[in-house]
Design an enzyme around this catalytic site. Structure first.
Site, short mmCIF file in Angstrom:
data_model
loop_
_atom_site.label_atom_id
_atom_site.label_comp_id
_atom_site.label_asym_id
_atom_site.label_seq_id
_atom_site.Cartn_x
_atom_site.Cartn_y
_atom_site.Cartn_z
N HIS A 146 0.47 1.22 -13.18
CA HIS A 146 1.26 0.36 -13.48
C HIS A 146 2.56 0.54 -13.38
O HIS A 146 2.79 1.60 -14.00
CB HIS A 146 0.60 -0.12 -14.83
CG HIS A 146 1.31 -1.44 -15.50
ND1 HIS A 146 1.07 -2.78 -14.99
CD2 HIS A 146 2.31 -1.46 -16.21
CE1 HIS A 146 1.91 -3.53 -15.69
NE2 HIS A 146 2.61 -2.96 -16.34
N MET A 196 -4.29 -6.97 -7.10
CA MET A 196 -3.58 -8.05 -8.03
C MET A 196 -4.75 -9.00 -8.54
O MET A 196 -4.50 -9.94 -8.26
CB MET A 196 -2.59 -8.74 -7.31
CG MET A 196 -1.30 -7.81 -6.75
SD MET A 196 -0.53 -6.95 -8.09
CE MET A 196 0.66 -6.09 -7.31
N GLY A 249 0.87 -1.28 0.01
CA GLY A 249 -0.03 0.08 0.03
C GLY A 249 0.80 1.14 0.00
O GLY A 249 0.27 2.32 0.61
N ASN A 301 -5.77 2.85 -12.79
CA ASN A 301 -4.90 1.91 -12.27
C ASN A 301 -3.44 2.68 -12.40
O ASN A 301 -3.18 3.08 -13.53
CB ASN A 301 -4.89 0.56 -13.05
CG ASN A 301 -3.98 -0.70 -12.78
OD1 ASN A 301 -3.77 -0.69 -11.53
ND2 ASN A 301 -3.35 -1.07 -13.62
N ASN A 348 1.54 3.16 -2.55
CA ASN A 348 0.57 4.09 -3.36
C ASN A 348 -0.53 4.62 -2.69
O ASN A 348 -1.07 5.64 -3.06
CB ASN A 348 0.27 3.41 -4.77
CG ASN A 348 1.33 3.30 -5.85
OD1 ASN A 348 1.69 4.41 -6.26
ND2 ASN A 348 2.11 2.20 -5.97
N ILE A 361 -7.46 -9.39 -11.96
CA ILE A 361 -7.82 -8.68 -13.14
C ILE A 361 -9.53 -8.85 -13.01
O ILE A 361 -10.21 -9.61 -12.60
CB ILE A 361 -7.32 -9.80 -14.26
CG1 ILE A 361 -5.78 -9.37 -14.44
CG2 ILE A 361 -8.01 -9.15 -15.53
CD1 ILE A 361 -5.37 -10.08 -15.63
N LEU A 362 -10.01 -7.37 -13.32
CA LEU A 362 -11.50 -7.33 -13.43
C LEU A 362 -11.96 -7.73 -14.50
O LEU A 362 -11.47 -7.03 -15.63
CB LEU A 362 -11.68 -6.05 -12.68
CG LEU A 362 -11.00 -5.75 -11.23
CD1 LEU A 362 -11.04 -4.28 -10.94
CD2 LEU A 362 -12.08 -6.49 -10.39
#
Ligand code: GAR
Length: 196
Positions: free
Chosen positions: A110, A91, A13, A108, A15, A93-94
């Site tokens: 990356h 982590m 966390g 997001n 970010n 994927i939606l």
């Protein structure tokens, strides 16, 4: 009125911390209302609690399927009246079912310059391992909108970071965070919240 932000996390966390620290300076048009983790041990949850932010944990194994997991996530987000969702080291994927529910409302971060070293399977340290293996001399971070294509949504902001002699994946990961992610993500969140 400040837009309500939910930050979705899985791990350390840092970010999330950058977003928390940016509140009241860089980030004014949005306020973090909720932190949701898909891992009960995520240190990000401690960071949220320290900052007095509400938290929720949604576990895929308790939901039974990925579909049920996404349904639960949507319930939690919608119950809390969330305007913007930020994936900060989330982590999972939606699927389109989730992403199409929040068009241009999911961001997001990356840890590479998309379209390099991105897509399914490229997350966390692996991204930096692949960048070093390939031998690129410049990498960086990207903040983008999330759609049904992994790391394929419209780019909001990017920042380049130089690779240095002696870099390991861990050293590079840290530099990309310090020089790009932690700066870029709050700025991009502000930009999107202000435009909403
Ligand atoms: C960050 O480097 C983030 O960009 C990356 O995981 C790390 C999470 O760190 N995300 C991805 O790789 C997504 N594909 P954090 O939990 O300390 O913010």
């Amino acid at each position: 009125m400040a837009k309500k932000i939910a930050v979705l996390v899985s791990g350390g966390g840092t970010n999330l911390q950058a977003l928390i620290d940016a509140q009241g300076s860089v980030l004014n048009s949005g306020k973090i209302a909720l932190v949701v983790a898909n891992n009960a041990n995520a240190y990000a949850l401690e960071r949220a609690k320290k900052a007095g932010i509400d938290t929720a944990v949604v576990l895929k194994k308790e939901c039974g399927s990925h579909e049920a997991f996404e349904t639960k996530l949507m319930e939690v987000l919608d119950e809390n009246g969330i305007d913007i969702i930020i994936l900060a080291g989330f982590m999972t994927i939606l699927t389109e079912r989730f992403t199409s529910h929040y068009p241009k409302r999911i961001l997001n971060v990356h840890p590479s310059l998309i379209p390099s070293f991105c897509g399914e399977g490229y997350y966390g340290l692996r991204v930096h391992e692949e960048a070093l293996k390939y031998g690129v001399k410049v990498t960086g971070a990207t903040v983008h909108f999330v759609n049904e294509i992994p790391d394929g949504g419209e780019i909001i902001a990017q920042k380049a970071v130089y690779i240095e002699d002696g870099d390991t994946p861990e050293i590079l990961q840290r530099r990309v965070m310090e020089q790009a992610e932690w700066i870029l993500l709050p700025q991009a969140a502000e930009k999107v919240c202000a435009a909403l």
